[in-house]
Design a protein around this motif. Structure first.
Motif, PDB file in Angstrom:
ATOM      1  N   ALA A 286       0.841  -1.203   0.000  1.00 55.81           N
ATOM      2  CA  ALA A 286       0.000   0.000   0.000  1.00 55.81           C
ATOM      3  C   ALA A 286       0.871   1.245   0.000  1.00 55.81           C
ATOM      4  CB  ALA A 286      -0.911   0.002   1.221  1.00 55.81           C
ATOM      5  N   THR A 287       0.229   2.375  -0.197  1.00 60.59           N
ATOM      6  CA  THR A 287       0.820   3.668   0.103  1.00 60.59           C
ATOM      7  C   THR A 287       0.048   4.217   1.295  1.00 60.59           C
ATOM      8  OG1 THR A 287      -0.666   4.896  -1.359  1.00 60.59           O
ATOM      9  CG2 THR A 287       1.371   4.042  -2.329  1.00 60.59           C
ATOM     10  N   PRO A 315       5.906   3.201  -1.026  1.00 60.90           N
ATOM     11  CA  PRO A 315       5.311   1.884  -0.749  1.00 60.90           C
ATOM     12  C   PRO A 315       5.512   1.455   0.701  1.00 60.90           C
ATOM     13  CG  PRO A 315       6.700   1.832  -2.712  1.00 60.90           C
ATOM     14  CD  PRO A 315       6.986   3.114  -2.013  1.00 60.90           C
ATOM     15  N   ILE A 316       4.545   0.706   1.187  1.00 59.31           N
ATOM     16  CA  ILE A 316       4.599   0.093   2.515  1.00 59.31           C
ATOM     17  C   ILE A 316       4.172  -1.361   2.372  1.00 59.31           C
ATOM     18  CG2 ILE A 316       3.683   0.112   4.881  1.00 59.31           C
ATOM     19  CD1 ILE A 316       2.992   3.089   4.420  1.00 59.31           C
ATOM     20  N   GLY A 333      11.347   3.692   2.577  1.00 62.74           N
ATOM     21  CA  GLY A 333      12.107   3.893   1.359  1.00 62.74           C
ATOM     22  C   GLY A 333      11.798   5.232   0.717  1.00 62.74           C
ATOM     23  N   LYS A 334      12.513   5.567  -0.336  1.00 64.76           N
ATOM     24  CA  LYS A 334      12.267   6.806  -1.065  1.00 64.76           C
ATOM     25  C   LYS A 334      10.978   6.693  -1.867  1.00 64.76           C
ATOM     26  CE  LYS A 334      15.673   8.850  -3.115  1.00 64.76           C
ATOM     27  NZ  LYS A 334      16.850   9.130  -3.976  1.00 64.76           N
ATOM     28  N   PRO A 335      10.341   7.808  -2.158  1.00 61.38           N
ATOM     29  CA  PRO A 335       9.093   7.767  -2.924  1.00 61.38           C
ATOM     30  C   PRO A 335       9.338   7.449  -4.396  1.00 61.38           C
ATOM     31  CG  PRO A 335       9.707  10.035  -2.496  1.00 61.38           C
ATOM     32  CD  PRO A 335      10.656   9.186  -1.712  1.00 61.38           C
ATOM     33  N   VAL A 336       8.313   6.861  -5.021  1.00 64.09           N
ATOM     34  CA  VAL A 336       8.290   6.664  -6.468  1.00 64.09           C
ATOM     35  C   VAL A 336       7.650   7.905  -7.072  1.00 64.09           C
ATOM     36  CG1 VAL A 336       7.450   5.213  -8.345  1.00 64.09           C
ATOM     37  CG2 VAL A 336       8.026   4.188  -6.133  1.00 64.09           C
ATOM     38  N   SER A 337       8.233   8.413  -8.148  1.00 63.58           N
ATOM     39  CA  SER A 337       7.683   9.640  -8.713  1.00 63.58           C
ATOM     40  C   SER A 337       7.953   9.702 -10.210  1.00 63.58           C
ATOM     41  CB  SER A 337       8.287  10.871  -8.029  1.00 63.58           C
ATOM     42  OG  SER A 337       9.612  11.090  -8.474  1.00 63.58           O
ATOM     43  N   ASN A 338       7.236  10.598 -10.873  1.00 62.65           N
ATOM     44  CA  ASN A 338       7.490  10.874 -12.276  1.00 62.65           C
ATOM     45  C   ASN A 338       8.672  11.818 -12.460  1.00 62.65           C
ATOM     46  OD1 ASN A 338       5.553   9.406 -13.846  1.00 62.65           O
ATOM     47  ND2 ASN A 338       3.968  10.681 -12.906  1.00 62.65           N
TER      48      ASN A 338
END
Length: 359
Positions: A286-287, A315-316, A333-338
């Motif tokens: 999840a986020t 993510p978690i 962790g680091k965020p996922v991004s565009n």
């Protein structure tokens, strides 16, 4: 020179002007250490390639070093991956076993498996080695990504690491040796241990080569137990997740996409290692605001992946037992991004081990 495994010196004969002879002093310095890996009393020595050496050159070099258990990577030589009779007629008497570096990843430049985790190239070579009374050392790696020294290449990871480990264990007669290859030619992203800054002084690589990957050690430890037939429990984290922060849809104006970028994916990959007492559990990815997916797992090792759609986030992973209690959480962790905060198409993984939730 690459230290390809603890206690094993693995040389690349291309790196010196006089081929493998350039490594003889180094070998002599280490191979008599009581900590050095030995097989039948002989030091285990491997290579990254043939370095363009001939049979006679390799034989002469071995004679200068002395007795050794020689398991080289000659996988760039003609007939190697076919286990051809001609290959064995030429090389067979100078090797005690074989090691296939390029087979660790999907195909690139004509070498590798058909998909992440594929061991079929290894099986052909291993069977040929067994036919000739030789051993086999199989290579294992989470991925290959490097954006340095004029090279920008990606060879997919995903669930390659757990799939390859599971495939090794499923073989009726597994290979004699397994090597977790790491950090060749500079800052590649398949390292599973500490990152030592002094090993690579190039500033340009630091944006992607400093992430903590030690969470993969729990997956490796679980594999080692099974590979060695250990039945007693070992204290390991209950799970680990890994993911790339660069979405496939991302556009980075300051960097070129690495070769094979299109083979990447927008998934959170995960593995769990649960004791028999855990029973049936759920893995929830999840986020902070969205459940991305749930997966049923049981005791032992399990692995899978969950799609990570846009909009992006952090993510978690939660491991939840049958009565709804959260047993462990992986987060931070680091965020996922565009976007591209590092200014590159960063294909390295965030690797996050799950931590047990106290009662």
């Amino acid at each position: 020179m690459d230290l390809c495994a603890y206690g094993v010196v693995c040389s690349d004969a291309r790196r010196t002007n006089d081929g493998p002879n350039g490594y003889t002093p180094l070998l002599r310095h280490y191979i008599n250490s009581p900590a050095y890996s030995k097989v039948n009393g002989k030091p285990l020595i491997s290579t990254y390639s043939s370095g363009g050496q001939t049979h006679d050159q390799i034989a002469a070099w071995k004679a200068t070093v002395g007795p050794m258990y020689f398991v080289p990577d000659f996988d760039e030589t003609q007939g190697y991956y076919d286990a051809a009779d001609g290959w064995w007629a030429y090389w067979g008497d100078v090797v005690d076993g074989l090691f296939s570096w390029e087979a660790a990843w999907p195909k690139f430049g004509g070498f590798g498996g058909n998909f992440p985790g594929d061991i079929s190239p290894d099986v052909t070579v291993m069977n040929g080695a067994r036919t000739h009374g030789k051993a086999y050392m199989i290579a294992v790696s989470p991925l290959q990504y490097k954006n340095a020294y004029g090279t920008n290449v990606y060879r997919p990871g995903g669930t390659s690491l757990p799939q390859r480990l599971a495939s090794i264990l499923a073989l009726p007669n597994p290979p004699e040796f397994v090597q977790f290859i790491s950090w060749n030619d500079g800052p590649e992203s398949h390292y599973v241990g500490n990152v030592w800054p002094e090993a690579n002084p190039q500033v340009a690589v630091t944006p992607y080569s400093i992430y903590d990957h030690t969470g993969w050690q729990h997956l490796i430890q679980s594999f080692i137990q099974s590979y060695k037939g250990v039945t007693s429990p070992v204290e390991i984290a209950p799970g680990v997740m890994w993911y790339q922060t660069t979405l496939q849809s991302s556009i980075c104006p300051h960097d070129s996409k690495p070769a094979n970028f299109a083979d990447g994916d927008d998934y959170v990959h995960w593995a769990t290692f649960l004791p028999p007492s855990a029973g049936t559990c759920q893995v929830k990815i999840a986020t902070a605001s969205t459940v991305l997916g749930t997966h049923t797992v049981g005791p032992g090792a399990s692995f899978g992946k969950t799609t990570f759609p846009t909009p992006a986030g952090v993510p978690i992973m939660e491991i939840i037992n049958s009565v709804g209690r959260i047993l462990a959480v992986a987060s931070g962790g680091k965020p996922v991004s565009n976007g591209h905060p590092e200014g590159i198409y960063d294909m390295n993984y965030q690797v996050v081990a799950a931590k047990v939730v106290d009662d």
